[in-house]
Write a protein that holds these residues in place. Structure first.
Motif, short mmCIF file in Angstrom:
data_model
loop_
_atom_site.label_atom_id
_atom_site.label_comp_id
_atom_site.label_asym_id
_atom_site.label_seq_id
_atom_site.Cartn_x
_atom_site.Cartn_y
_atom_site.Cartn_z
N ALA A 1 0.83 -1.22 0.00
CA ALA A 1 0.00 0.00 0.00
C ALA A 1 0.86 1.26 0.00
O ALA A 1 0.52 2.25 -0.67
CB ALA A 1 -0.94 -0.02 1.21
N TRP A 2 1.95 1.26 0.75
CA TRP A 2 2.81 2.44 0.83
C TRP A 2 3.35 2.83 -0.54
O TRP A 2 3.42 4.01 -0.90
CB TRP A 2 3.98 2.13 1.78
CG TRP A 2 4.97 3.25 1.94
CD1 TRP A 2 4.91 4.28 2.82
CD2 TRP A 2 6.17 3.44 1.17
NE1 TRP A 2 6.01 5.11 2.67
CE2 TRP A 2 6.79 4.61 1.66
CE3 TRP A 2 6.77 2.74 0.14
CZ2 TRP A 2 7.99 5.09 1.14
CZ3 TRP A 2 7.96 3.20 -0.39
CH2 TRP A 2 8.56 4.37 0.11
N ALA A 3 3.72 1.82 -1.38
CA ALA A 3 4.25 2.13 -2.71
C ALA A 3 3.17 2.74 -3.60
O ALA A 3 3.46 3.63 -4.41
CB ALA A 3 4.81 0.86 -3.35
N ALA A 21 -2.76 9.00 -10.46
CA ALA A 21 -2.46 9.27 -9.05
C ALA A 21 -3.66 8.95 -8.18
O ALA A 21 -3.53 8.32 -7.11
CB ALA A 21 -2.05 10.74 -8.88
N ARG A 22 -4.87 9.40 -8.63
CA ARG A 22 -6.07 9.09 -7.85
C ARG A 22 -6.29 7.58 -7.75
O ARG A 22 -6.65 7.06 -6.69
CB ARG A 22 -7.29 9.75 -8.49
CG ARG A 22 -7.37 11.26 -8.26
CD ARG A 22 -8.75 11.79 -8.60
NE ARG A 22 -9.06 11.58 -10.01
CZ ARG A 22 -8.76 12.46 -10.98
NH1 ARG A 22 -8.15 13.60 -10.66
NH2 ARG A 22 -9.07 12.22 -12.22
N ARG A 31 -6.34 2.61 -4.57
CA ARG A 31 -5.86 1.25 -4.33
C ARG A 31 -5.16 1.13 -2.98
O ARG A 31 -5.33 0.14 -2.26
CB ARG A 31 -4.89 0.85 -5.44
CG ARG A 31 -4.30 -0.55 -5.30
CD ARG A 31 -5.35 -1.61 -5.24
NE ARG A 31 -4.76 -2.95 -5.16
CZ ARG A 31 -5.38 -4.00 -4.65
NH1 ARG A 31 -6.62 -3.87 -4.17
NH2 ARG A 31 -4.78 -5.18 -4.61
N ALA A 32 -4.40 2.15 -2.58
CA ALA A 32 -3.74 2.13 -1.28
C ALA A 32 -4.77 2.03 -0.16
O ALA A 32 -4.60 1.27 0.80
CB ALA A 32 -2.88 3.38 -1.11
N LEU A 33 -5.87 2.79 -0.27
CA LEU A 33 -6.90 2.75 0.77
C LEU A 33 -7.70 1.46 0.72
O LEU A 33 -8.19 0.99 1.76
CB LEU A 33 -7.83 3.96 0.59
CG LEU A 33 -7.19 5.30 0.97
CD1 LEU A 33 -8.03 6.47 0.48
CD2 LEU A 33 -7.00 5.38 2.49
N ARG A 74 -5.39 8.71 2.82
CA ARG A 74 -6.73 9.32 2.79
C ARG A 74 -6.62 10.83 2.71
O ARG A 74 -7.36 11.49 1.95
CB ARG A 74 -7.51 8.89 4.04
CG ARG A 74 -8.98 9.30 4.00
CD ARG A 74 -9.74 8.66 5.16
NE ARG A 74 -9.62 7.21 5.14
CZ ARG A 74 -10.34 6.42 4.33
NH1 ARG A 74 -11.20 6.96 3.48
NH2 ARG A 74 -10.19 5.12 4.39
N ALA A 75 -5.68 11.42 3.47
CA ALA A 75 -5.51 12.87 3.42
C ALA A 75 -5.06 13.31 2.03
O ALA A 75 -5.52 14.32 1.49
CB ALA A 75 -4.50 13.32 4.47
#
Length: 799
Positions: free
Chosen positions: A750-752, A769-770, A775-777, A787-788
């Motif tokens: 998720a961090w990547a 980017a969105r 995908r990270a969330l 989220r921020a």
């Protein structure tokens, strides 16, 4: 100049010539083997593999020695190995050494073996936990175990191939490279450590092919194959598989000698390559021939020898040397072995020296004290001349099992008091060797050192023989320690219990050993099954039971079985509430599950039990760090470092805390010191790269990541950190590429995804980017930073 005198024969050469002169019988087997060298390899009758099989005492080793001599007479370059070389690297080392002695060194193989030896020698202490790295998946671990077993890299007693943690192998060659140290700086060397059989064997085959051009034949011999087949069988069969390891020279002949038939799973489709040579007892004609050669011709004596020996060559040979008087109907086999020796002191000494499983001159002096009234001058040299002593002049001589067993039985039943006293003396002698071998070693790694381990197992054997029931708890405790430190060596420990049970004639001990040996053999490198068996028995104390549960818990934790590991630690705490290791181990697992407060409670208890134990303090500091309690973490890690300044891990954790607090120069100092203590500390190298990036040293940061990749290739985290360096220096396209490689290695990283979103945003690729932030969330709904960023990006684009 005076003529040079002929070269003087050595004592060993004289003994060997006498042995060969005394060899009789087996004419058919000798003729079969000799005849094979008269057939060209292209002849359909030629065989490339000979397999001699038969029960103990039937004369396999003697026949193989004659075969090796016969091969030499046909100009063959010869080499042999037995159960002392029970892994592929050990066998190759034995062959290479003997080839070199005959003027045909295998230089390329020797160089690789030297690299392998050095790397294994440096292994101790290198497998520290990567506190933030995820363990291998269950599938990867299973594959690693299967690969190690198939490759023969899990040895029984091999001096070269060490017990390799399968969880490390599951991480790939890089995981092993991180364990084995700074010499393995190239990918090729890392692969040698991870896959020694696959790397060494093609070089061995190529060297054989080269040497084969210089000699008429190459003859290789593997004795006591029933003991090494589990490690070597598949490898040897694969040697004859086209394209597997290269082309073998056609003038190679391999001989195997063991008690059982070859495994059809490996050899079934290679029947036309193999000459199967079953070996039974001597025929009456062969036995009579040997007796006649030894001057035993009186018919009543001959018949008595035939009756007592059952045709077993080792007994025929022994009884031929000491036939005794005819008509002693009640004479035992042992008495017959020594009937020709009139000196009662020598007879008693020969019996006493059967007690150790192997002996050298110092142990003979312990078994038969040479400073008392019954001293025997020249005893050791006399023993080595006895026909039933195997491996004379090796420094670890032994009685043939067929002869040793009745000698032990006679002593055990004849005088239980003397039996116990003698085993007590031998146990004390081996304890002194064990203690001497422990000097300068890490107490946590004693079982990894062969001299210490060998002496420790002999201590257990003799104590078990003297007092089977009272010594059993000590033996089980030793097994738990070994299974926790070096599970791949546990087979020797179980075999020691089996041997002691047989020799002391103790059914309970015999059953223990057999059950444990089966558990270890059937379940490969993981100790879980053997530890589970130990836990079902009543002989363990609460402290021992807790230690077994902790050992099994760590094995399960490394395999990713977190619930089972947590359960075992909990059971250990319930059984022994004062086990600091159980509390500390459970804390590590609870922390990995995000249950930090429960982890701290366990660490409270561990420190209460062992206030000066640095590991518990270190884990507390790491737990505070992961909780975000940075100032507290800093204080605790200071204390952990003070308790053990040689431990690099607290310095690494403290460096990360100082970095998070913005104290980057101090963080850099901590990482520098940690890496100086442990140059292969890949985790610290990756974290130091972060600090160097912040301090404006991207070149140094990338150098750290290069080194981390060299030590531990294929890690998603390393590629992700490389992306961070590029993003921080405005090289966004390269950053996106690095994040992409990280996600290819770990799609759930998720961090990547979050970091790549910022690089994509900088390149104006906002929809991508969105998508990355979404995908990270999706992967981590609690990822507040992502989220921020998603909200910020949405406000920027009106979405």
């Amino acid at each position: 100049m005076p003529p040079s005198s002929p070269r003087r024969l050595s004592l060993q050469q004289i003994v060997e010539s006498r042995r060969r002169a005394a060899f009789v019988g087996r004419e058919a087997e000798l003729g079969l083997f000799r005849g094979n060298f008269t057939l060209p390899p292209e002849d359909p009758r030629h065989r490339f593999v000979f397999h001699v099989r038969g029960n103990a005492g039937v004369g396999k080793t003697s026949l193989v020695r004659e075969w090796r001599q016969a091969a030499g007479e046909f100009g063959a370059l010869t080499a042999s190995a037995d159960e002392s070389a029970d892994s592929v690297p050990d066998v190759l080392a034995a062959f290479a050494a003997q080839f070199a002695e005959q003027g045909h060194p295998l230089k390329a193989l020797d160089r690789l073996l030297d690299t392998y030896r050095r790397a294994l020698h440096d292994m101790a202490g290198r497998l520290a936990a990567d506190n933030e790295g995820a363990g291998p998946s269950a599938g990867a671990l299973a594959a690693a175990q299967a690969g190690l077993l198939a490759a023969g890299a899990i040895p029984v007693v091999g001096a070269l191939a060490g017990g390799i943690d399968p969880a490390v192998v599951a991480r790939g060659a890089g995981g092993l490279r991180a364990v084995f140290g700074g010499r393995a700086r190239q990918l090729e060397e890392a692969r040698l450590l991870a896959e020694p059989v696959q790397v060494l064997t093609p070089v061995f085959v190529a060297e054989l092919d080269r040497v084969a051009d210089a000699v008429p034949w190459i003859a290789l011999f593997l004795d006591t194959y029933e003991r090494t087949a589990p490690q070597l069988d598949r490898w040897l069969a694969d040697l004859f598989t086209p394209g597997r390891y290269g082309e073998l020279p056609a003038n190679l002949v391999l001989t195997l000698a063991g008690q059982r038939r070859l495994d059809p799973a490996h050899w079934g489709d290679r029947g036309r390559l193999v000459a199967d040579v079953p070996l039974g007892p001597f025929t009456e004609e062969e036995a009579r021939q040997l007796l006649h050669e030894r001057g035993v011709v009186a018919e009543p004596v001959v018949r008595e020898v035939l009756r007592l020996s059952g045709g077993l060559p080792v007994l025929v040979s022994t009884l031929a040397a000491n036939p005794g008087a005819a008509g002693e109907a009640n004479a035992t086999a042992v008495e017959r072995f020594l009937a020709g020796e009139r000196d009662p002191a020598r007879r008693a000494a020969a019996l006493a020296c059967a007690l150790p499983r192997r002996f050298d001159e110092d142990l003979v002096a312990v078994a038969v004290p040479q400073d008392g009234p019954h001293a025997v001058p020249g005893l050791y040299d006399w023993l080595l001349e006895l026909p039933f002593v195997a491996e004379p002049y090796s420094g670890r001589s032994r009685y043939h099992a067929v002869v040793r067993a009745p000698m032990l039985r006679l002593q055990r039943t004849g005088s239980p008091r003397r039996w116990k006293a003698a085993h007590d003396r031998l146990a004390e002698a081996f304890a002194a060797r064990r203690d001497a071998a422990a000097e300068g070693l890490d107490p946590e790694r004693l079982w990894a050192e062969q001299p210490w381990r060998r002496a420790a197992l002999d201590v257990l054997y003799h104590r078990l023989c003297a007092r089977p029931r009272t010594a059993l708890p000590e033996a089980l405790r030793a097994g738990i320690e070994l299974l926790a430190q070096r599970p791949s060596r546990a087979r020797h420990w179980a075999r020691t219990l089996v041997d002691a049970g047989e020799d002391a004639d103790d059914a309970v001990l015999r059953e223990w050993g057999r059950d444990l040996l089966a558990a270890i053999t059937d379940h490969g490198p993981r100790p879980t099954a053997a530890l589970g068996l130990l836990l079902t028995r009543a002989e363990l104390t609460d402290r021992d039971r807790a230690a077994a549960l902790v050992a099994r818990a760590w094995d399960r934790f490394r395999a990713g079985e977190l619930d089972a590991a947590l359960s075992d630690h909990g059971r250990a705490v319930a059984v022994d509430p004062r086990s600091e290791r159980a509390h500390q181990g459970r804390a590590v697992i609870l922390r990995s599950l995000g249950r930090h407060e429960e982890a701290l409670a366990d660490l409270d208890r561990a420190e209460e039990i062992a206030p000066a134990w640095a590991w518990a303090v270190r884990e507390r500091g790491e737990t505070y760090r992961r909780m975000g309690r940075l100032e507290e973490a800093l204080t605790v890690l200071d204390r952990a470092h003070a308790l053990d300044p040689s431990d690099a891990v607290p310095l690494g954790s403290r460096g990360l805390v100082r970095h998070a607090l913005g104290r980057h120069e101090e963080a850099l100092d901590d990482f520098d010191r940690a890496i100086a203590l442990w140059p292969e500390y890949a985790w610290a190298l990756v974290r130091r790269s972060r600090v160097r990036t912040v301090l404006g040293d991207p070149v140094g940061a990338l150098a750290d990541l290069d080194r981390a990749e060299e030590l531990n290739p294929g890690r998603a985290g390393t590629e992700g950190e490389r992306g961070e360096v590029y993003r921080a220096t405005g090289r966004h396209e390269e950053a996106v590429a690095c994040y992409g490689r990280a996600l290819a290695l770990d799609p759930e990283y998720a961090w990547a995804h979050g970091s790549r979103a910022l690089a994509l945003e900088a390149l104006g690729r906002l929809p991508e980017a969105r998508a990355d932030l979404d995908r990270a969330l999706e992967l981590d709904p609690g990822y507040a930073w992502a989220r921020a960023q998603r909200e910020r990006l949405g406000a920027r684009t009106g979405q």
